[in-house]
Design an enzyme around this catalytic site. Structure first.
Site, PDB file in Angstrom:
ATOM      1  CG  ASP A   1      -2.015  -1.198   0.989  1.00 40.23           C
ATOM      2  OD1 ASP A   1      -2.390  -1.322   0.068  1.00 40.23           O
ATOM      3  OD2 ASP A   1      -2.413  -1.500   2.345  1.00 40.23           O
TER       4      ASP A   1
ATOM      5  CG  ASP B   1      -6.638  -1.633  -1.643  1.00 37.18           C
ATOM      6  OD1 ASP B   1      -7.152  -2.858  -1.527  1.00 37.18           O
ATOM      7  OD2 ASP B   1      -5.611  -0.967  -1.077  1.00 37.18           O
TER       8      ASP B   1
END
Length: 197
Positions: A141, A160
Site C-alpha cells: 500500500d 483497492d
C-alpha cells in the site's frame, strides 16, 4: 404453415437465438481488468523502488502522502493473522465475476465488474508472490490521504481504489435499474413489483 395474420412460418428455418453474452461487453470487462492490474503493479513497483517505510512523500499540497506500507491484513490491517483467507475470498469473487460474464451484455456493467476483477487480482498477486511466503504475502500500500502513514484513513493502493470504484458503480447501476443483460428496468416499476410479490 401460416400463423394468424398470414405470416409464413417455416419449420425448417432455425430460430434466431440471442447469445447469452455480448463479446464486446466481455472484451471490455477483460481489458478493464488487465489495465487495472497493470497500473496497480506498476505503481507498486515504483513505490517499492523509490519509497522508504516511515518516510512519507507529501504531494498535492498535503492532500495525499505517499507512504510505503506492507499490509498483511485487510483495511486497517484487520485479519493480519489470517492472511491465507484473503486469496480464497478473491478466488470466490473471480468465480462469481466469471459467472456474471456469461450473461453480460451491458458495457457499464462490464466496466464495473472489470474494475472489481482487476482490483481483486492486483492484490491477489501480492498475496501469492510477495514476502513473507506463498498465500501469506503482504500487500503493498502507498496512498495515504489527508495525512502521512494512514493518520486519518487507512493506507490503500490502486487495486483497492479500482475495487471500491467498481463496487460503487455496480450499486449505482443496480439502483438506476440498469441490468447486466443491457436492459433497463424502471425503478418505480421494480418497486411496485416487489410490493406486489
Amino acid at each position: 404453415m401460416q400463423a394468424v395474420g398470414g405470416t409464413t412460418l417455416n419449420a425448417d428455418e432455425p430460430a434466431t437465438v440471442k447469445p447469452r453474452f455480448a463479446p464486446r461487453a466481455v472484451a471490455v470487462l477483460a481489458a478493464t481488468a488487465v489495465i487495472a492490474v497493470a497500473v496497480d503493479q506498476w505503481v507498486k513497483h515504483l513505490s517499492t523502488e523509490n519509497l522508504e517505510p516511515g518516510e512519507p512523500v507529501r504531494i498535492l499540497g498535503g492532500l495525499v502522502y505517499l507512504s510505503l506500507f506492507r499490509n498483511g491484513g485487510a483495511a486497517f490491517s484487520l485479519g493480519s493473522d489470517y492472511t491465507w483467507v484473503f486469496p480464497l475470498i478473491t478466488l470466490v469473487v473471480v468465480g462469481w465475476i466469471g459467472w456474471m460474464a456469461s450473461r453480460l451484455r451491458s458495457l457499464p456493467w462490464a466496466i464495473a465488474l472489470g474494475l472489481v476483477l482487476g482490483g481483486a487480482l492486483g492484490n491477489l498477486g501480492d498475496r501469492l508472490f510477495r514476502a513473507p511466503s506463498f498465500l501469506h504475502g503482504h500487500v503493498v500500500d502507498m496512498i495515504s490521504v489527508f495525512g502521512p502513514n494512514g493518520q486519518y484513513f487507512a493506507i490503500f493502493n490502486i487495486a483497492d481504489s479500482c475495487l471500491s470504484v467498481g463496487v460503487v458503480l455496480a450499486v449505482l447501476l443496480e439502483l438506476t435499474g440498469r441490468q447486466r443483460d443491457g436492459s433497463r428496468v424502471s425503478v418505480k416499476k421494480k418497486s411496485t413489483e416487489e410490493k406486489t410479490a
